[in-house]
Design an enzyme around this catalytic site. Structure first.
Site, mmCIF file in Angstrom:
data_model
loop_
_atom_site.group_PDB
_atom_site.id
_atom_site.type_symbol
_atom_site.label_atom_id
_atom_site.label_comp_id
_atom_site.label_asym_id
_atom_site.label_seq_id
_atom_site.Cartn_x
_atom_site.Cartn_y
_atom_site.Cartn_z
ATOM 1 N N HIS A 110 -16.286 0.651 -21.218
ATOM 2 C CA HIS A 110 -15.346 0.601 -20.120
ATOM 3 C C HIS A 110 -15.722 1.661 -19.022
ATOM 4 O O HIS A 110 -16.342 2.590 -19.305
ATOM 5 C CB HIS A 110 -14.122 1.276 -20.784
ATOM 6 C CG HIS A 110 -13.065 1.768 -19.773
ATOM 7 N ND1 HIS A 110 -12.062 0.986 -19.214
ATOM 8 C CD2 HIS A 110 -12.874 2.989 -19.184
ATOM 9 C CE1 HIS A 110 -11.373 1.551 -18.376
ATOM 10 N NE2 HIS A 110 -11.853 2.926 -18.108
ATOM 11 N N ASN B 75 -16.646 -5.906 -25.571
ATOM 12 C CA ASN B 75 -17.799 -5.720 -24.239
ATOM 13 C C ASN B 75 -18.307 -4.535 -23.941
ATOM 14 O O ASN B 75 -18.614 -4.142 -22.944
ATOM 15 C CB ASN B 75 -17.033 -6.622 -23.287
ATOM 16 C CG ASN B 75 -15.822 -5.779 -22.747
ATOM 17 O OD1 ASN B 75 -15.552 -4.580 -23.124
ATOM 18 N ND2 ASN B 75 -15.147 -6.059 -21.582
ATOM 19 N N GLU C 107 -7.866 8.736 -15.221
ATOM 20 C CA GLU C 107 -8.603 8.744 -16.666
ATOM 21 C C GLU C 107 -9.458 9.797 -17.298
ATOM 22 O O GLU C 107 -9.410 10.091 -18.469
ATOM 23 C CB GLU C 107 -9.750 7.368 -16.748
ATOM 24 C CG GLU C 107 -8.872 5.739 -16.667
ATOM 25 C CD GLU C 107 -9.743 4.706 -16.426
ATOM 26 O OE1 GLU C 107 -9.160 3.735 -16.197
ATOM 27 O OE2 GLU C 107 -10.752 4.812 -16.360
ATOM 28 N N LYS D 289 -17.480 1.426 -26.327
ATOM 29 C CA LYS D 289 -16.378 1.025 -27.231
ATOM 30 C C LYS D 289 -16.915 0.803 -28.674
ATOM 31 O O LYS D 289 -18.137 0.926 -28.942
ATOM 32 C CB LYS D 289 -15.977 -0.316 -26.520
ATOM 33 C CG LYS D 289 -15.344 -0.294 -25.205
ATOM 34 C CD LYS D 289 -14.650 -1.507 -24.798
ATOM 35 C CE LYS D 289 -13.921 -1.387 -23.520
ATOM 36 N NZ LYS D 289 -13.577 -2.971 -22.847
HETATM 37 P P1 ADP Z 1 -12.952 -4.222 -17.103
HETATM 38 O O1 ADP Z 1 -13.094 -3.624 -18.586
HETATM 39 O O2 ADP Z 1 -14.329 -4.720 -16.699
HETATM 40 O O3 ADP Z 1 -12.423 -3.318 -16.092
HETATM 41 P P2 ADP Z 1 -10.473 -5.205 -17.069
HETATM 42 O O4 ADP Z 1 -9.768 -3.901 -16.840
HETATM 43 O O5 ADP Z 1 -9.871 -6.351 -16.519
HETATM 44 O O6 ADP Z 1 -11.858 -5.620 -17.302
HETATM 45 O O7 ADP Z 1 -9.602 -5.232 -18.809
HETATM 46 C C1 ADP Z 1 -9.878 -4.450 -19.575
HETATM 47 C C2 ADP Z 1 -10.548 -4.835 -20.895
HETATM 48 O O8 ADP Z 1 -9.330 -5.827 -21.433
HETATM 49 C C3 ADP Z 1 -11.585 -5.419 -20.884
HETATM 50 O O9 ADP Z 1 -12.969 -4.741 -20.615
HETATM 51 C C4 ADP Z 1 -11.789 -6.527 -22.052
HETATM 52 O O10 ADP Z 1 -11.993 -5.694 -23.184
HETATM 53 C C5 ADP Z 1 -10.269 -6.700 -22.173
HETATM 54 N N1 ADP Z 1 -9.975 -8.148 -21.597
HETATM 55 C C6 ADP Z 1 -10.022 -8.401 -20.133
HETATM 56 N N2 ADP Z 1 -9.666 -9.569 -19.797
HETATM 57 C C7 ADP Z 1 -9.635 -10.205 -21.195
HETATM 58 C C8 ADP Z 1 -9.187 -11.454 -21.546
HETATM 59 N N3 ADP Z 1 -9.126 -12.650 -20.840
HETATM 60 N N4 ADP Z 1 -9.391 -11.776 -22.985
HETATM 61 C C9 ADP Z 1 -9.453 -10.746 -23.704
HETATM 62 N N5 ADP Z 1 -9.778 -9.544 -23.397
HETATM 63 C C10 ADP Z 1 -9.725 -9.259 -21.923
HETATM 64 MG MG MG Z 2 -10.917 -2.213 -16.062
#
Ligand code: ADP
Ligand code: MG
Length: 142
Positions: free
Chosen positions: A117, A114, A128, A11
């Site tokens: 992805h 974070n 994807e 990211k």
């Molecule tokens: P992951 O990336 O671990 O698969 P998710 O698919 O649940 O997580 O969410 C996609 C992305 O959305 C996350 O990587 C993060 O950047 C963002 N995200 C998820 N939950 C939150 C939250 N509660 N607040 C802000 N951003 C979030």
């Molecule tokens: Mg996800």
């Protein structure tokens, strides 16, 4: 156990920190091979379409803004149980909860920024990969 493919994105926060190589090294030392890659600056439309499953979530707008805030490095990883393996290397979505030694624990600042992805299952991996590398299925038959 099977050889799988998964989609990974480094990211904007991690690209800006200049740690593409360090993250690639995690993939390489853990049996994941980069078989396709491109650096891209996503448009709002692309980022919104990619994260369409999160459209109704309160963080959707911030997520799209963040994903278009700078270039991202997009890759297809291949290896034994690549989907779960990549998720394991990434660590929990919230870096504060991520296991020590994971990519998010080591390189990410917050749940918004974070670092990476990774596809979360076989169907999402397939969709994807097709989203960013539409020619791959045609050439490889996978
Ligand atoms: P992951 O990336 O671990 O698969 P998710 O698919 O649940 O997580 O969410 C996609 C992305 O959305 C996350 O990587 C993060 O950047 C963002 N995200 C998820 N939950 C939150 C939250 N509660 N607040 C802000 N951003 C979030
Ligand atoms: Mg996800």
């Amino acid at each position: 156990m099977a050889i799988e493919r998964t989609l990974s994105i480094i990211k904007p926060d991690a690209v800006a920190k200049n740690v593409i190589g360090k993250i690639y090294s995690r993939f390489e030392t853990n049996g994941l091979k980069v078989i396709a890659a491109k650096l891209a600056w996503l448009s709002p439309q692309e980022a919104g379409a990619f994260y369409a499953v999160h459209q109704e979530r309160p963080f959707f707008k911030d997520l799209v803004s963040f994903m278009i805030s700078g270039p991202v490095m997009i890759q297809v990883l291949e290896g034994e149980s690549a989907i779960a393996k990549n998720r394991e290397l990434m660590g929990a979505t919230d870096p504060k909860k991520a296991e020590p030694g994971t990519i998010r624990a080591d390189f990410a600042e917050s749940i918004d920024a974070n670092a990476v992805h990774g596809s979360d299952g076989e169907d999402t991996a397939k969709n994807e990969i097709a989203f960013f590398f539409p020619a791959m299925a045609v050439y490889s038959g996978r």
